[in-house]
Design a protein around this motif. Structure first.
Motif, PDB file in Angstrom:
ATOM      1  N   GLY A  16       0.805  -1.220   0.000  1.00 24.65           N
ATOM      2  CA  GLY A  16       0.000   0.000   0.000  1.00 24.65           C
ATOM      3  C   GLY A  16       0.836   1.266   0.000  1.00 24.65           C
ATOM      4  O   GLY A  16       2.073   1.218  -0.059  1.00 24.65           O
ATOM      5  N   SER A  17       0.143   2.392   0.072  1.00 24.80           N
ATOM      6  CA  SER A  17       0.792   3.702   0.001  1.00 24.80           C
ATOM      7  C   SER A  17       0.309   4.611   1.120  1.00 24.80           C
ATOM      8  O   SER A  17      -0.829   4.469   1.609  1.00 24.80           O
ATOM      9  CB  SER A  17       0.491   4.370  -1.346  1.00 24.80           C
ATOM     10  N   LEU A  18       1.167   5.526   1.496  1.00 23.42           N
ATOM     11  CA  LEU A  18       0.827   6.594   2.421  1.00 23.42           C
ATOM     12  C   LEU A  18       1.559   7.852   1.988  1.00 23.42           C
ATOM     13  O   LEU A  18       2.647   7.776   1.413  1.00 23.42           O
ATOM     14  CB  LEU A  18       1.253   6.257   3.858  1.00 23.42           C
ATOM     15  N   ARG A  19       0.955   8.999   2.274  1.00 27.75           N
ATOM     16  CA  ARG A  19       1.646  10.262   2.067  1.00 27.75           C
ATOM     17  C   ARG A  19       1.737  10.988   3.399  1.00 27.75           C
ATOM     18  O   ARG A  19       0.717  11.341   3.996  1.00 27.75           O
ATOM     19  CB  ARG A  19       0.944  11.152   1.043  1.00 27.75           C
ATOM     20  N   LEU A  20       2.955  11.190   3.843  1.00 25.35           N
ATOM     21  CA  LEU A  20       3.192  11.924   5.082  1.00 25.35           C
ATOM     22  C   LEU A  20       3.370  13.402   4.773  1.00 25.35           C
ATOM     23  O   LEU A  20       3.942  13.762   3.740  1.00 25.35           O
ATOM     24  CB  LEU A  20       4.433  11.386   5.795  1.00 25.35           C
ATOM     25  N   SER A  21       2.896  14.228   5.677  1.00 21.24           N
ATOM     26  CA  SER A  21       3.057  15.675   5.554  1.00 21.24           C
ATOM     27  C   SER A  21       3.796  16.214   6.768  1.00 21.24           C
ATOM     28  O   SER A  21       3.616  15.721   7.889  1.00 21.24           O
ATOM     29  CB  SER A  21       1.691  16.362   5.450  1.00 21.24           C
ATOM     30  N   CYS A  22       4.608  17.217   6.528  1.00 19.33           N
ATOM     31  CA  CYS A  22       5.344  17.902   7.594  1.00 19.33           C
ATOM     32  C   CYS A  22       5.086  19.385   7.419  1.00 19.33           C
ATOM     33  O   CYS A  22       5.609  20.010   6.498  1.00 19.33           O
ATOM     34  CB  CYS A  22       6.829  17.580   7.473  1.00 19.33           C
ATOM     35  N   ALA A  23       4.254  19.934   8.273  1.00 17.98           N
ATOM     36  CA  ALA A  23       3.861  21.334   8.164  1.00 17.98           C
ATOM     37  C   ALA A  23       4.556  22.160   9.242  1.00 17.98           C
ATOM     38  O   ALA A  23       4.592  21.773  10.411  1.00 17.98           O
ATOM     39  CB  ALA A  23       2.354  21.465   8.306  1.00 17.98           C
ATOM     40  N   ALA A  24       5.084  23.292   8.834  1.00 10.35           N
ATOM     41  CA  ALA A  24       5.734  24.199   9.779  1.00 10.35           C
ATOM     42  C   ALA A  24       4.758  25.289  10.204  1.00 10.35           C
ATOM     43  O   ALA A  24       3.970  25.777   9.397  1.00 10.35           O
ATOM     44  CB  ALA A  24       6.965  24.840   9.147  1.00 10.35           C
ATOM     45  N   SER A  25       4.833  25.640  11.453  1.00 10.08           N
ATOM     46  CA  SER A  25       4.038  26.769  11.943  1.00 10.08           C
ATOM     47  C   SER A  25       4.941  27.676  12.763  1.00 10.08           C
ATOM     48  O   SER A  25       5.824  27.220  13.472  1.00 10.08           O
ATOM     49  CB  SER A  25       2.853  26.287  12.778  1.00 10.08           C
ATOM     50  N   GLY A  26       4.721  28.964  12.625  1.00  8.53           N
ATOM     51  CA  GLY A  26       5.511  29.931  13.369  1.00  8.53           C
ATOM     52  C   GLY A  26       6.788  30.352  12.675  1.00  8.53           C
ATOM     53  O   GLY A  26       7.472  31.260  13.154  1.00  8.53           O
ATOM     54  N   PHE A  27       7.129  29.687  11.586  1.00 13.27           N
ATOM     55  CA  PHE A  27       8.310  30.074  10.824  1.00 13.27           C
ATOM     56  C   PHE A  27       8.144  29.547   9.406  1.00 13.27           C
ATOM     57  O   PHE A  27       7.326  28.671   9.146  1.00 13.27           O
ATOM     58  CB  PHE A  27       9.605  29.530  11.461  1.00 13.27           C
ATOM     59  N   THR A  28       8.946  30.086   8.487  1.00 12.77           N
ATOM     60  CA  THR A  28       8.878  29.647   7.104  1.00 12.77           C
ATOM     61  C   THR A  28       9.968  28.619   6.814  1.00 12.77           C
ATOM     62  O   THR A  28      11.103  28.747   7.252  1.00 12.77           O
ATOM     63  CB  THR A  28       9.014  30.841   6.137  1.00 12.77           C
ATOM     64  N   LEU A  29       9.554  27.587   6.056  1.00 17.60           N
ATOM     65  CA  LEU A  29      10.502  26.533   5.692  1.00 17.60           C
ATOM     66  C   LEU A  29      11.379  26.904   4.510  1.00 17.60           C
ATOM     67  O   LEU A  29      12.247  26.126   4.121  1.00 17.60           O
ATOM     68  CB  LEU A  29       9.739  25.239   5.346  1.00 17.60           C
ATOM     69  N   ASP A  30      11.161  28.087   3.935  1.00 17.76           N
ATOM     70  CA  ASP A  30      11.869  28.471   2.707  1.00 17.76           C
ATOM     71  C   ASP A  30      13.385  28.348   2.827  1.00 17.76           C
ATOM     72  O   ASP A  30      14.060  28.067   1.837  1.00 17.76           O
ATOM     73  CB  ASP A  30      11.533  29.923   2.343  1.00 17.76           C
ATOM     74  N   TYR A  31      13.920  28.583   4.027  1.00 24.66           N
ATOM     75  CA  TYR A  31      15.371  28.606   4.202  1.00 24.66           C
ATOM     76  C   TYR A  31      15.897  27.378   4.920  1.00 24.66           C
ATOM     77  O   TYR A  31      17.003  27.380   5.443  1.00 24.66           O
ATOM     78  CB  TYR A  31      15.768  29.876   4.959  1.00 24.66           C
ATOM     79  N   TYR A  32      15.087  26.329   4.916  1.00 22.97           N
ATOM     80  CA  TYR A  32      15.469  25.129   5.630  1.00 22.97           C
ATOM     81  C   TYR A  32      15.459  23.901   4.717  1.00 22.97           C
ATOM     82  O   TYR A  32      14.523  23.708   3.936  1.00 22.97           O
ATOM     83  CB  TYR A  32      14.500  24.856   6.789  1.00 22.97           C
ATOM     84  N   ALA A  33      16.503  23.099   4.844  1.00 24.18           N
ATOM     85  CA  ALA A  33      16.425  21.747   4.312  1.00 24.18           C
ATOM     86  C   ALA A  33      15.590  20.924   5.288  1.00 24.18           C
ATOM     87  O   ALA A  33      15.600  21.175   6.497  1.00 24.18           O
ATOM     88  CB  ALA A  33      17.813  21.142   4.170  1.00 24.18           C
ATOM     89  N   VAL A  34      14.865  19.969   4.759  1.00 25.02           N
ATOM     90  CA  VAL A  34      13.989  19.158   5.602  1.00 25.02           C
ATOM     91  C   VAL A  34      14.248  17.683   5.330  1.00 25.02           C
ATOM     92  O   VAL A  34      14.354  17.255   4.186  1.00 25.02           O
ATOM     93  CB  VAL A  34      12.506  19.490   5.335  1.00 25.02           C
ATOM     94  N   GLY A  35      14.347  16.951   6.393  1.00 26.83           N
ATOM     95  CA  GLY A  35      14.552  15.506   6.268  1.00 26.83           C
ATOM     96  C   GLY A  35      13.425  14.730   6.910  1.00 26.83           C
ATOM     97  O   GLY A  35      12.767  15.216   7.835  1.00 26.83           O
ATOM     98  N   TRP A  36      13.210  13.545   6.387  1.00 30.06           N
ATOM     99  CA  TRP A  36      12.322  12.571   7.019  1.00 30.06           C
ATOM    100  C   TRP A  36      13.198  11.476   7.618  1.00 30.06           C
ATOM    101  O   TRP A  36      14.142  10.996   6.974  1.00 30.06           O
ATOM    102  CB  TRP A  36      11.358  11.957   6.001  1.00 30.06           C
ATOM    103  N   PHE A  37      12.853  11.084   8.814  1.00 27.62           N
ATOM    104  CA  PHE A  37      13.599  10.088   9.553  1.00 27.62           C
ATOM    105  C   PHE A  37      12.616   9.067  10.108  1.00 27.62           C
ATOM    106  O   PHE A  37      11.423   9.335  10.222  1.00 27.62           O
ATOM    107  CB  PHE A  37      14.354  10.751  10.718  1.00 27.62           C
TER     108      PHE A  37
END
Length: 134
Positions: A16-37
């Protein structure tokens, strides 16, 4: 409050499949690399996938290559992990984490270097459980 919030985990059958989401609040993700662990019981936390701040560079652990796709929508301040062809060994708590542009940790994330040092990341989410079982 500055935080990352994961969602989209759950119970899914093998294949099967799943889609995980990682939402930021209080700051912008524009200047961040993001990893899933992920971290399974009794195991160390490991990198699953990582995406640069621009989205131009991505990296995947061997375990997810060809099955997982990381993407980001900076307009929605969210990073996604699409997981297809899930296997029982993908069962774990999945976390996202953000590291500021320019940090050497970005390269470690993109190359899947281990061990994962939590303090090297600026923000962590609380985790979402993914269980792959029939």
């Amino acid at each position: 409050q500055l935080q990352l919030v994961e969602s989209g985990g759950g119970l899914v059958q093998p294949g099967g499949s799943l889609r995980l989401s990682c939402a930021a609040s209080g700051f912008t993700l524009d200047y961040y690399a993001v990893g899933w662990f992920r971290q399974a019981p009794g195991k160390e936390r490991e990198v699953v996938s990582c995406i640069s701040s621009s989205g131009g560079s991505t990296g995947y652990a061997d375990s997810g290559k060809g099955r997982f796709t990381i993407s980001r929508d900076n307009a929605k301040n969210t990073v996604y992990l699409q997981m297809n062809s899930l296997k029982p060994e993908d069962t774990a708590v999945y976390y996202c984490a953000a590291v500021l542009l320019g940090s050497t940790t970005t390269n470690k994330c993109l190359t899947g270097a281990s061990p994962v040092v939590a303090d090297e990341y600026d923000y962590w989410g609380q985790g979402t459980q993914v269980t792959v079982s029939s």
